[in-house]
Every structure is written in structure tokens, then in C-alpha cells.
Scaffold this active site. Structure first.
Site, PDB file in Angstrom:
ATOM      1  N   GLU A 170       0.859  -1.185   0.000  1.00 53.40           N
ATOM      2  CA  GLU A 170       0.000   0.000   0.000  1.00 53.40           C
ATOM      3  C   GLU A 170       0.891   1.229   0.000  1.00 53.40           C
ATOM      4  O   GLU A 170       1.668   1.435   0.937  1.00 53.40           O
ATOM      5  CB  GLU A 170      -0.905   0.016   1.227  1.00 53.40           C
ATOM      6  CG  GLU A 170      -1.957  -1.088   1.199  1.00 53.40           C
ATOM      7  CD  GLU A 170      -2.818  -1.107   2.459  1.00 53.40           C
ATOM      8  OE1 GLU A 170      -3.891  -1.729   2.418  1.00 53.40           O
ATOM      9  OE2 GLU A 170      -2.409  -0.516   3.474  1.00 53.40           O
ATOM     10  N   ASP A 221      -5.626   8.131  11.354  1.00 51.67           N
ATOM     11  CA  ASP A 221      -4.294   7.631  11.696  1.00 51.67           C
ATOM     12  C   ASP A 221      -3.813   8.065  13.067  1.00 51.67           C
ATOM     13  O   ASP A 221      -4.068   9.178  13.512  1.00 51.67           O
ATOM     14  CB  ASP A 221      -3.282   8.090  10.638  1.00 51.67           C
ATOM     15  CG  ASP A 221      -3.454   7.311   9.351  1.00 51.67           C
ATOM     16  OD1 ASP A 221      -3.299   6.081   9.395  1.00 51.67           O
ATOM     17  OD2 ASP A 221      -3.765   7.926   8.314  1.00 51.67           O
ATOM     18  N   TYR A 273     -10.592  -4.901   3.345  1.00 53.02           N
ATOM     19  CA  TYR A 273      -9.740  -4.514   4.457  1.00 53.02           C
ATOM     20  C   TYR A 273     -10.594  -4.505   5.715  1.00 53.02           C
ATOM     21  O   TYR A 273     -11.504  -3.695   5.845  1.00 53.02           O
ATOM     22  CB  TYR A 273      -9.153  -3.127   4.174  1.00 53.02           C
ATOM     23  CG  TYR A 273      -8.056  -2.648   5.114  1.00 53.02           C
ATOM     24  CD1 TYR A 273      -8.214  -2.677   6.505  1.00 53.02           C
ATOM     25  CD2 TYR A 273      -6.871  -2.129   4.612  1.00 53.02           C
ATOM     26  CE1 TYR A 273      -7.221  -2.220   7.347  1.00 53.02           C
ATOM     27  CE2 TYR A 273      -5.864  -1.654   5.452  1.00 53.02           C
ATOM     28  CZ  TYR A 273      -6.053  -1.711   6.816  1.00 53.02           C
ATOM     29  OH  TYR A 273      -5.068  -1.243   7.654  1.00 53.02           O
TER      30      TYR A 273
END
Lengths: 403, 287
Positions: B62, B73, B187
Site C-alpha cells: 500500500e 491515523d 480490508y
């Protein structure tokens, strides 16, 4: 005029092309839960009654609509009325939304409240409401803002809130929102995110607007009573745009009532020197539609889609995006958007203090600065409502530097 | 919520991602998906890092596009994004990097971005450039299937896989929608919260993976908080691949030089890949 205004947002949280829900997947479920809880509360008279009681007895509503005779005389233009949201408990309009969302959080069984704050007014209102409801409270605040709004940090702590400094990016409101979103994604099952402006993912722009609509409803009734007619112009400052949308909404269908939203012109027209997203006509650069923190709206950004840093003397206006409904009102030309510089806002604060004995928050002073600039071009028989969204005690250290 | 009920053409050709997961499946082997922020500390360094990861056994890489406001994040990837942006990285530069990597490696590449940089480039232009650069798929962190109608059509029309995220908070109804919108792999976010290495795996992960399996036959890659060989080994009995990001980004942050970072990345990926193979006894080959 535009009768469609009442239908925004649509079922997908859109105000025309703006708005929506652009979040990491983890946050979709809590946003849907919030949307459903809010829809249920809206349909429930007991929610409205409980909120109304709190607004009256805890917050201090209704706020006065004061005829500013000396300011009117001083400017020599239109008759100026001031909507005194600065007289509310905790010192700004922010408490309207905090009470609404805290009641909702209680109904959803959430015992922990988190919030972001820029100027600290929303953080203080959230801390007060959390104390009033016996809820745990964490407020995220950029370290730059903690420095310039120290008094509000102390007020939040005194009421039992934990204030977490955010040292990322520009260390201001935008970065505090990022950190609050991360906390929410982590503690989503126990926590309500009490977002403080008409920003973020659906349903926030709608819900926060609805909790502030009381400003315009009162003002409309009060001006009709005082003058027997509607105002010609409404003026309010726009950071995310919550106090402005709260005032504007009750007048949207009154086509003769013009509306002016005033953004932060900062210290220059180049990207990074200001926080003007919609006042493009005044020559500010760097604003285009984009996605930031959950919503599609006008955003100050670089060519490559990185979010720009902003500048304003006022922490509450120092933010790169604007509420999506304002983007629509601008596009429809229903409201006009301009900007006032740091210096003009400070001057306006001084004027209001000396002429009316009221110290405005620097955010609200931006709206007044735009009104001062426009008043000479208006006729004496015209009427204006200026939304004094907050009081200026928190800004005394900044204002003192200019005295 | 309104859904996009229009039938979409699935990716017409077999992508590198699909082929690689088929190979892994036939060997009963656990896959490893490696994430790096492109441009940290420079695009040249990233190119050499990606080649090292591929050589050490990463099955999919990725390539992260840095963004100024990475709300999904944790601190490690936030700091890495800041370093990359300070070095002047742009989405356009990352696409050029993919061109350059593709000349030297056949590893499956996924572009990993927040939505705004892609939106500002224009979705059509992004998809065209990504496809011609040799990328195999794209994942947009803050774009859910409900808001992704145009994006999905455009990106899939260029032969790229669209990977979406499933979270512990996703309802079964949403999982079905996410599965329908995804291609290549799915995912699975292991836990609520943001990216960042953790010591353990969440207890409710097997239940989440079971819920996703019920609505999708795509390979499942589990990420968020994965950094240790033991975690990868346990995941071997559960998922098709493990995603490792923050732990790799931290290797780069800690290393004294690009060469040292490259060495540390290679070592880390070999260990994790080995753990995935060791865990294969718990899986049925060809399942």
C-alpha cells in the site's frame, strides 16, 4: 422566494451539492445512531419541553434584542439592533447547541462527552453542560489556542473538564477536530462527540443549526414587536458558521431581508494569511470545494489538495472550511459573504466598548467591522440586526496589546 | 440512507491483487500487506523501500499518499505524513513513483489516500494516471460506499480494484454494502480507533471476521494494530492477510539512514512473512 430552503439537507445530508458524510468506516455507525436518535428526539414534545426549560433557566434565554441608539448615532446610518447572545451563560451562543446535544447524549445513554474548541467558548459551554448533567468531559484544543485563550482553559478545568492540548499541524481548531474524531473512533461505544459548529459529517450541520435556530426565531419576534417590520440586513460572523445560520434561518423566506456573513480577513489576501472561504469577491485566494473532516464544502487548500494553514486574530474564526449550508447560501446568492481584517475587528471591538459599553468577542467584532464599513452606504430608515455571538472577556489579553 | 442500486461492472481483467491472493490460497499461505507513506523521507527512498518489501515477501504494498489531516491515523503515520509533506510530496509525485516502481517490480500496488487530494486531481484523471502507472487498486480512507458512486465506477472502469474498509462498528447491512463495493480484497479494521501498533489482537476480531465472511468471498486482510509475528501467526487461522503499517513507518523514523531503514524494513517483513507461513498449518490449503 426560495421555498426549497426548508428541505435542506436532503436524506443524504446534502445542502445542494455540499455536505454529506465523508468519514472513516468506524464512524459511520455512530453517525447513523446519532441521526436516528436526533430524528426521534425532534418528533418528541418532551425533548423540546426539556430543552426549552434548560435554555430558559440554565442558559438565560430569551436574550434581549437591544436597540443600539449610540452606535446608530455614531455611524449615522441604519437603525442597529444587537442580538445579545453574549449575555447567555458561559458567554456565547454556543450553549444553545451544547444543551441540545447533551440532552441527546443522555437519551442515547452516553456518559462521556468529548469536544473540540477554538476560542474556548464551545469548550467552556460543553464543560458547563457536562458538569450540569454529571458527565465526563474531555476537550481538545490546539496549543496555539490554549496560549491565546488561557482564561477559557482555566474555566473548563474549574468545571471539571480535562483539556487536552493538540500539538499537530497549525495547533488550532482544525487540529483539535482531528484529535476529537480520533478519540471518537476509539471510544465510539461510550462517547458522544459534541461538535461545536455547523461542520462535520451529517447530521451535525443540520442538528447544530437546528439547536441555534432559536436565535433567529427570537430576533424575528422581537424586531416585529419593536419596529412592526422586518430588518433590512442581518450581520453575523462566520467561522464554521453556527451563530450566523442560527440567526439567518428564521428569515430565509423573507426575501427582502438581506444577510451578510463575515469571515476572518486576517492580515492579508494570500493563502495562509486569512480564513476567508466564501469572500472570494474580495480577492482572497486558495478556497475551492473539497472534503475536510466529514463534509464537502469550500476549503482553503493548496493546488494538491492539502489543507492550508489559516490566520486570524480570532481563534474561533481561524478554520479552513465553512459550514456546507453557508456554501449553498453563497451559491444561491441568498446570503452575501465578506471578510474583515484583524485590525478592523480590533477597531470595531474598541468602538462597541466605548460607544455602547459592551466588550464583544473578537469573533463577533468581525461582523461589527463589516457593519461599520457598510453603514455609511445605508439609509437611516433601514434596520439591521447584528448578532453579538459572544462576549470579549476571553480576548482581553489580545485586545490589551492593541490599546 | 440512499444506496446506489445500479449494477456496476466488476473489474474486467484479473488484477495482480487477485492473482496473488489466488496463489496464496492455493498454497494455504497467509498474505502480508505492507503500508508505507510515500515520500517519507523522500520518493527515491520510498522506491527502494518498496522494492525491498517486495523482495522480502510482501504480497501487496500500500503506497500511502500523505495528507495534512489524517483523521484515521495514529501518531506514527501522522508524523510520517508530516515528514513527507515537508519534503514536498504530492499525489502527482506519488503516481510518478508508481511508474518507476512498476518498471522494476511486479508486486501488487494499492494507492492509499484520503479523499481530498484525489478529488482535487479529479477522479477520472486520478484513475487514468493510476492505471497507466501500473497501480492495481485504490483505497480511500474517508470514502464509504454511500459517497463513492462516481469514484467506484470511474476507478473500476480503468481496471483498478476498489478496496473498502469494514469496521467492528459496521452493521451486517453495511458489511454487505461494503462487500458489494469492494474488489481485490476487503480490508477489515481489527479494532475501533486509529492506526498504530498494539500488543494484542482484540477479542471480538474472530466474530467480526465471521460476519464479513458471511457476506463476502473476497480475501480478507486484517489491519490496525498489527506489528508482531505472534499476531500474524494467530491471524493465519482467521484471515487471508495481515496489514502492517505503523510498525514499518516507525522503522523508517527510527533508522539513522535510508540504508539502515531499508535493512530494518526487509528484516521486519521477512519475520512477519515467516510467521504467516508458520501459521499456515491452521489453514486448509485451497480454502
Amino acid at each position: 422566494m426560495n421555498t426549497a430552503v426548508k428541505t435542506w439537507p436532503d436524506l443524504r445530508g446534502r445542502f445542494g451539492p455540499y455536505g454529506g458524510r465523508y468519514v472513516p468506516e468506524t464512524l459511520v455507525a455512530p453517525l447513523e445512531e446519532l441521526e436516528q436518535a436526533y430524528a426521534k428526539a425532534r418528533a418528541d414534545d418532551s425533548f423540546a419541553r426539556e430543552l426549552d426549560q434548560l435554555l430558559r433557566n440554565f442558559a438565560g434565554r430569551p436574550t434581549p434584542l437591544q436597540f443600539a441608539s449610540r452606535l446608530t448615532e455614531h455611524l449615522g446610518g441604519p437603525r442597529i439592533y444587537i442580538k445579545r447572545e453574549d449575555l447567555l451563560h458561559t458567554g456565547a451562543h454556543k450553549i444553545n447547541n451544547c444543551l441540545g446535544q447533551a440532552l441527546l447524549a443522555k437519551r442515547m445513554g452516553k456518559r462521556r462527552i468529548i469536544a473540540e474548541t477554538g476560542a474556548g467558548q464551545h469548550g467552556v459551554a460543553t464543560a458547563a453542560v457536562a458538569a450540569r448533567f454529571g458527565m465526563e468531559c474531555v476537550v481538545y484544543m490546539g496549543t496555539e489556542d490554549m496560549e491565546r485563550q488561557r482564561l477559557n482553559v482555566s474555566r473548563m478545568k474549574l468545571m471539571g473538564a480535562e483539556v487536552v492540548g493538540v500539538n499537530a499541524g497549525s495547533r488550532t481548531l482544525k487540529d483539535a477536530i482531528n484529535e476529537a474524531m480520533r478519540d471518537w473512533a476509539t471510544n465510539v461505544r461510550t462517547t458522544h462527540y459534541l461538535l461545536g459548529s455547523v461542520l462535520g459529517a451529517h447530521p451535525y450541520p443540520q442538528m447544530v443549526r437546528d439547536f441555534h435556530k432559536v436565535i433567529g426565531k427570537e430576533a424575528r419576534r422581537q424586531i416585529l414587536q419593536a419596529e412592526g417590520g422586518l430588518p433590512d440586513l442581518l450581520v453575523a460572523c462566520v467561522g464554521g458558521g453556527s451563530n450566523a445560520i442560527g440567526l439567518f434561518h428564521a428569515f430565509l423566506e423573507d426575501s427582502a431581508v438581506k444577510m451578510l456573513g463575515v469571515e476572518a480577513g486576517g492580515r492579508g489576501h494570500q493563502l495562509g494569511e486569512h480564513a476567508a472561504r466564501l469572500a472570494e469577491a474580495m480577492g482572497f485566494t486558495g478556497s475551492r470545494p473539497g472534503v475536510l473532516q466529514g463534509t464537502y464544502t469550500y476549503v482553503l487548500q493548496t493546488e494538491d489538495g492539502q489543507i492550508a494553514t489559516t490566520h486570524s486574530v480570532s481563534a474561533g474564526l481561524d478554520y479552513p472550511a465553512v459550514g456546507p449550508e453557508h456554501a449553498l447560501l453563497a451559491e444561491q446568492h441568498r446570503a452575501e459573504y465578506s471578510a474583515a481584517s484583524d485590525a478592523a475587528a480590533i477597531d470595531a471591538a474598541r468602538t462597541l466598548a466605548r460607544v455602547e459599553g459592551i466588550i464583544p468577542a473578537l469573533e463577533s467584532a468581525h461582523a461589527l467591522a463589516a457593519l461599520i464599513a457598510r453603514a455609511p452606504r445605508m439609509r437611516r430608515e433601514e434596520m439591521v440586526i447584528f448578532n453579538l455571538s459572544g462576549r470579549g472577556d476571553k480576548d482581553m489579553e489580545i485586545i490589551a496589546r492593541y490599546l | 440512507m440512499a444506496t446506489n442500486s445500479m449494477a456496476l461492472p466488476k473489474t474486467p481483467t484479473t488484477t495482480r491483487i487477485k492473482r496473488r491472493f489466488e496463489e496464496l490460497g492455493s498454497r494455504g499461505e497467509m498474505g502480508l500487506v505492507a503500508f508505507l507513506t510515500a515520500g517519507d523521507p523522500s520518493l527515491e527512498a520510498t522506491e527502494s523501500f518498496v522494492l525491498t518489501l517486495a523482495g522480502a515477501g510482501a504480497d501487496v504494498v500500500e503506497v500511502g499518499v500523505p495528507f495534512s489531516d489524517p483523521v484515521a491515523d495514529g501518531p506514527a503515520i501522522q508524523r510520517s505524513s508530516e515528514r513527507s509533506l515537508r519534503a514536498g510530496t504530492t499525489l502527482s509525485g506519488v503516481l510518478d513513483l508508481v511508474v518507476s516502481i512498476r518498471r522494476k517490480s511486479d508486486v501488487a500496488l494499492v494507492l492509499f489516500s484520503y479523499y481530498n487530494p484525489v478529488l482535487q486531481m479529479g477522479i477520472e484523471r486520478f484513475a487514468r494516471r493510476a492505471a497507466s502507472a501500473g497501480a492495481d487498486g485504490a483505497l480511500i480512507t474517508d470514502l464509504t460506499p454511500e459517497e463513492a458512486g462516481d469514484y467506484r465506477r470511474t476507478v473500476q472502469a480503468h481496471g483498478l480494484d476498489t478496496i473498502f474498509l469494514a469496521a467492528p462498528t459496521s452493521t451486517d447491512e453495511r458489511l454487505a454494502r461494503i462487500a458489494e463495493a469492494s474488489s481485490g480484497f476487503l480490508y477489515v479494521i481489527s479494532r475501533t480507533g486509529v492506526t498504530g501498533a498494539r500488543e494484542s489482537l482484540p477479542e471480538d476480531l474472530p466474530a467480526l471476521v465471521r460476519r464479513v465472511r458471511r457476506v463476502s468471498r473476497l480475501p480478507l486482510a486484517v489491519g490496525f494494530g498489527i506489528s508482531l509475528p505472534g499476531q500474524v501467526s494467530i491471524l493465519g487461522g482467521l484471515a487471508d492477510a495481515a496489514v502492517v503499517g505503523s510498525a514499518l513507518v516507525q522503522e523508517i523514523e527510527r533508522a539513522a539512514s535510508v540504508d539502515a531503514a531499508r535493512e530494518a524494513l526487509g528484516m521486519r517483513v521477512r519475520i512477519l512473512k515467516h510467521a504467516g507461513k508458520a501459521g499456515m498449518s491452521r489453514r486448509e490449503p485451497g480454502a
